[in-house]
Design a protein around this motif. Structure first.
Motif, short mmCIF file in Angstrom:
data_model
loop_
_atom_site.label_atom_id
_atom_site.label_comp_id
_atom_site.label_asym_id
_atom_site.label_seq_id
_atom_site.Cartn_x
_atom_site.Cartn_y
_atom_site.Cartn_z
N PRO A 3 40.94 44.27 44.61
CA PRO A 3 41.85 43.65 45.59
C PRO A 3 43.18 42.86 44.41
CG PRO A 3 39.87 42.89 46.18
CD PRO A 3 39.78 43.51 44.87
N ARG A 31 43.69 41.65 37.40
CA ARG A 31 43.89 42.25 38.43
C ARG A 31 45.30 43.03 38.73
NH1 ARG A 31 39.51 41.39 42.72
NH2 ARG A 31 38.27 39.97 41.86
N ARG A 34 50.97 43.39 43.25
CA ARG A 34 51.86 44.11 44.21
C ARG A 34 52.86 42.99 44.74
NH1 ARG A 34 48.17 46.42 48.34
NH2 ARG A 34 47.78 47.86 46.70
N ARG A 94 49.15 40.18 57.16
CA ARG A 94 48.58 41.50 57.06
C ARG A 94 48.32 41.70 55.50
NH1 ARG A 94 51.69 43.54 60.26
NH2 ARG A 94 53.33 44.75 59.01
N ALA A 95 49.50 41.72 54.79
CA ALA A 95 49.30 41.88 53.30
C ALA A 95 48.23 41.14 52.63
CB ALA A 95 50.70 41.86 52.71
N ALA A 97 45.42 40.12 53.81
CA ALA A 97 43.97 40.35 54.17
C ALA A 97 43.50 41.18 53.33
CB ALA A 97 44.12 41.08 55.54
N CYS A 98 44.12 41.94 52.34
CA CYS A 98 43.62 42.86 51.39
C CYS A 98 43.96 42.34 50.12
CB CYS A 98 44.09 44.27 51.70
SG CYS A 98 45.75 44.41 51.25
N ALA A 99 44.11 41.16 49.89
CA ALA A 99 44.47 40.69 48.41
C ALA A 99 43.55 39.67 47.92
CB ALA A 99 45.86 39.77 48.77
N ASP A 100 43.38 39.49 46.59
CA ASP A 100 42.77 38.64 46.08
C ASP A 100 43.40 37.00 46.00
OD1 ASP A 100 40.33 37.85 44.33
OD2 ASP A 100 41.94 37.51 42.67
N THR A 129 43.56 34.07 55.37
CA THR A 129 41.77 33.87 55.10
C THR A 129 41.70 34.03 53.76
OG1 THR A 129 41.89 36.23 55.89
CG2 THR A 129 41.43 34.77 57.60
N THR A 130 42.93 34.44 53.17
CA THR A 130 43.02 34.48 51.61
C THR A 130 43.78 33.33 50.80
OG1 THR A 130 43.06 36.97 51.94
CG2 THR A 130 43.90 35.97 49.78
#
Length: 300
Positions: A3, A31, A34, A94-95, A97-100, A129-130
């Motif tokens: 991630p 990592r 982005r 939304r972005a 959610a898939c991030a570290d 949540t991140t």
């Protein structure tokens, strides 16, 4: 693929500082990085495709500006970018959610600017949540490091402390682990701070810490803090840890403790309330008043 660390950019000075900080953090964590730019097109505005093209152009320019800065200052970062359609809070969540890790720009006490206008930035912090890191305008690489022997800024010296604000009434593994990992990748000391206040007699129960006098209370809290951290010391033996317990209001104690730190870590409970998500008064004070980047770590 691991991630990524994600940074929100909009061309403002604070978002550029956030992007550069995110690049350094991505390298530290090994990592990818982005960069994302959020824009919002409303068909009812009547501008149609030209407005969309203009927004995309401005977004592309903001991303290119951030990319150029990162390639100059942090060439080791593995970099890509994207434009995401809003509303901004929803798009950033939304972005994330898939991030570290999600990194956003902040003006601290002055609030947030660009697409991070107050309610947007606070909405992201309150709902993510991140972990979210807020970086103030003007933050530079040397701010994370100790001064050189002659007192001048340096990036060749060791890192300043990572500070963790901990609530011993509810010590959360996610928050503690984030702080230990942040200290590990920096080779920094972790300074763990707990603020306590003497409770009123009606709120006390048998055997509670508040039944003893001030100095003894401090000793009791310190022993409790040491016990909580023992398992993390075992997991992270390379991290030097310093514990501090201070009598006073938590928000004031924490902001003072963050002076001269490289990073302040605080937690946020992910609990839906009737009035919607909240970040809590201590976290609110930290992100508005701390002079260093602030990591807000969500937990159950």
């Amino acid at each position: 693929m691991l991630p990524p660390v994600i940074a929100g950019v909009d061309g403002s000075a604070e978002s550029l500082a956030a992007a550069e900080w995110a690049a350094r953090e991505a390298v530290r964590r090994d990592r990818p990085l982005r960069l994302v730019h959020a824009w919002n097109w409303h068909p009812r505005q009547g501008a149609g495709e030209p407005a969309t093209a203009a927004q995309r152009y401005l977004g592309r320019r903001a991303l290119r500006q951030a990319e150029d800065r990162i390639r100059r200052t942090c060439p080791g970062a593995k970099l890509d970018d994207e434009q995401i359609e809003g509303p901004a809070t929803t798009a950033l969540l939304r972005a994330a959610a898939c991030a570290d890790l999600l990194v956003l720009g902040s003006r601290g006490l002055s609030g947030f600017t660009g697409f991070l206008i107050g309610s947007v930035a606070l909405g992201v912090v309150a709902r993510a949540t991140t972990p979210v890191v807020l970086v103030r305008e003007g933050e530079e690489a040397s701010d994370e490091h100790l001064s050189a022997d002659d007192g001048s800024p340096s990036v060749r010296t060791g890192y300043r402390d990572v500070v963790l604000g901990i609530d011993l009434g509810d010590p959360c593994d996610e928050v503690i682990e984030f702080a230990f990992e942040a200290a590990r990748v920096r080779g920094a000391r972790l300074r763990v701070v707990h603020a306590w206040q003497t409770p009123s007699p009606p709120g006390l129960g048998p055997g509670e810490v508040g039944l003893v006098n001030g100095p003894e209370q401090a000793d009791e809290w310190l022993a409790f803090l040491t016990a909580v951290l023992n398992q993390w010391r075992d997991k992270y033996p390379e991290v030097e840890v310093a514990e501090t317990v201070t009598e006073g209001r938590a928000r004031s104690v924490l902001v003072r403790a963050a002076t001269g730190a490289s990073l302040l870590v605080v937690g946020r409970r992910m609990t839906e309330r009737p009035a919607g998500p909240r970040i809590g008064p201590i976290t609110h004070a930290a992100i508005h008043h701390a002079g260093c980047p602030v990591a807000v770590v969500p937990h159950e």
